[in-house]
Design a protein around this motif. Structure first.
Motif, PDB file in Angstrom:
ATOM      1  N   VAL A  11       0.804  -1.345   0.002  1.00 45.65           N
ATOM      2  CA  VAL A  11       0.045  -0.171  -0.086  1.00 45.65           C
ATOM      3  C   VAL A  11       0.831   1.228   0.058  1.00 45.65           C
ATOM      4  O   VAL A  11       1.853   1.167   0.748  1.00 45.65           O
ATOM      5  CB  VAL A  11      -0.791   0.068   1.285  1.00 45.65           C
ATOM      6  N   THR A  12       0.698   2.175  -0.843  1.00 47.12           N
ATOM      7  CA  THR A  12       1.249   3.471  -0.739  1.00 47.12           C
ATOM      8  C   THR A  12       0.227   4.573  -1.007  1.00 47.12           C
ATOM      9  O   THR A  12      -0.831   4.331  -1.795  1.00 47.12           O
ATOM     10  CB  THR A  12       2.469   3.542  -1.929  1.00 47.12           C
ATOM     11  N   TYR A  13       0.576   5.793  -0.439  1.00 48.04           N
ATOM     12  CA  TYR A  13      -0.266   6.829  -0.699  1.00 48.04           C
ATOM     13  C   TYR A  13       0.508   8.051  -1.343  1.00 48.04           C
ATOM     14  O   TYR A  13       1.720   8.362  -1.201  1.00 48.04           O
ATOM     15  CB  TYR A  13      -0.612   7.353   0.992  1.00 48.04           C
ATOM     16  N   ILE A  14      -0.318   8.426  -2.327  1.00 44.59           N
ATOM     17  CA  ILE A  14       0.447   9.382  -3.254  1.00 44.59           C
ATOM     18  C   ILE A  14      -0.271  10.753  -3.427  1.00 44.59           C
ATOM     19  O   ILE A  14      -1.392  10.767  -3.510  1.00 44.59           O
ATOM     20  CB  ILE A  14       0.457   8.493  -4.835  1.00 44.59           C
ATOM     21  N   ALA A  15       0.487  11.692  -3.330  1.00 39.89           N
ATOM     22  CA  ALA A  15      -0.224  13.122  -3.723  1.00 39.89           C
ATOM     23  C   ALA A  15      -0.662  13.502  -5.062  1.00 39.89           C
ATOM     24  O   ALA A  15       0.106  13.837  -5.912  1.00 39.89           O
ATOM     25  CB  ALA A  15       0.941  14.223  -2.927  1.00 39.89           C
ATOM     26  N   ALA A 104      -5.016  12.957  -0.723  1.00 35.35           N
ATOM     27  CA  ALA A 104      -4.019  11.973  -1.505  1.00 35.35           C
ATOM     28  C   ALA A 104      -4.696  10.831  -1.963  1.00 35.35           C
ATOM     29  O   ALA A 104      -5.969  10.716  -1.947  1.00 35.35           O
ATOM     30  CB  ALA A 104      -3.041  11.402  -0.645  1.00 35.35           C
ATOM     31  N   LYS A 137       5.399   6.466  -7.044  1.00 33.98           N
ATOM     32  CA  LYS A 137       5.124   7.574  -6.252  1.00 33.98           C
ATOM     33  C   LYS A 137       5.987   8.897  -6.665  1.00 33.98           C
ATOM     34  O   LYS A 137       5.700   9.888  -6.515  1.00 33.98           O
ATOM     35  CB  LYS A 137       5.109   7.075  -4.825  1.00 33.98           C
TER      36      LYS A 137
END
Lengths: 163, 157
Positions: A11-15, A104, A137
């Motif tokens: 899991v990754t969070y990207i702006a 995000a 990302k």
């Protein structure tokens, strides 16, 4: 289709926006930059053909689209065609899920398998996905993709030889 | 390799375009953690055996433990117990390892959070939290801005 069970999740969070993340996942202009020079070919529909190709045109991964819901969910079957030894691996399923998370986007990659795949073989994806998705990302947030050198882990290559 | 029958564990790897020194600083100094780690700060003098506390902005202690190993800017190991949720505190101490490895212009950061018993609810909870915290840390070091959602302590927690 056989029953595929999730074995590796990242899991990754990207702006960014779901639309831009979707575009980065499905167009060669982006994959070439964050996925070790691979082009993506994907027919935009359920049952469509999917492939990742190396710069010399060799097919690295082949598959079929089994989930297509832009910009939320993409699911493909994933059969490794190159390196040659890796052809022994049964196909797996790779699913990307994209969701808004505040300002995000949360991107979840799930690698699912239909057989009792040894940890040594899973180690390839567990090493590769964090590098690929960290690069994705960086690309979307900074426009720059730092190079991450990587070879398939020794234990994976040995385990494939034994299949 | 983790023995799933005996342990619970969560492993997260991210690659950050920075130096090990800057990443180390961001992991321990309050002016960085406030931005990417839900406005928390850590009380610790960063020596082996020092007590370690993760402070919630309202003054509560979120988690506590001690420094088990410290080798800046390469490796930090903490014992770590939740302090503000009785059912999680009851699980006892977990072990948290940060490993920083330079790779070209990137640093590979591996975060391993382990509990010495199977089926840990604590590990399940932290597995939901680490990806956004570490994604925000990467954003902060690469762009100068952390992810907006990680700049404050979540309401009602």
């Amino acid at each position: 289709m056989p029953d595929f069970k999730p074995r590796t999740v990242y899991v990754t969070y990207i702006a960014s926006t779901p639309e831009k993340v979707w575009q980065a996942l499905t167009s060669s202009e982006f994959t070439r930059k964050y996925f070790w020079d691979r082009d993506i070919e994907i027919e935009p529909k359920l049952g469509g053909a999917f492939a990742l190709k190396l710069p010399d045109g060799k097919v690295n991964v082949n598959g079929k689209v089994i989930g297509w819901d832009p910009p939320r969910k993409l699911s493909v079957t994933w059969k490794v065609e190159w390196p040659e030894d890796f052809r022994k691996l049964p196909e797996c399923v790779v699913t990307y899920e994209i969701a808004k998370a505040g300002e995000a986007v949360r991107l979840t990659m799930t690698e699912s398998h239909s057989w009792n795949v040894p940890e040594a073989i899973l180690s390839g994806g567990r090493m590769g996905w964090p590098a690929i998705l960290s690069s994705l990302k960086s690309l979307l947030e900074t426009g720059h993709v730092p190079a991450i050198q990587m070879e398939p882990p020794r234990e994976m290559i040995e385990a494939i030889k034994k299949l | 390799m983790t023995d799933a029958a005996k342990n619970s564990s969560f492993v997260y790897v991210t690659y950050i375009r920075t130096t090990p020194e800057k990443l180390w600083q961001a992991l321990i100094e309050p002016e960085f953690t406030r931005q990417f780690w839900a406005a928390t700060t850590q009380d610790c003098d960063w020596k082996v055996g020092s007590s370690w506390k993760l402070m919630i902005p309202d003054g509560r202690v979120g988690d506590a433990g001690e420094v088990l190993e410290i080798d800046p800017p390469r490796r930090l190991v903490l014992s770590w117990r939740n302090e503000f949720k009785p059912e999680l505190k009851a699980e006892g101490f977990s072990r948290l390892t940060y490993l920083l490895e330079p790779q070209g212009e990137m640093v590979k950061l591996t975060v391993t959070h382990e509990m010495p018993h199977p089926g840990s609810e604590f590990i399940e909870k932290v597995s939901g939290g680490w990806p956004i915290i570490l994604s925000s840390l990467k954003s902060l070091l690469e762009t100068g801005e952390s992810l907006e959602a990680t700049r404050r302590w979540p309401e009602g927690v």
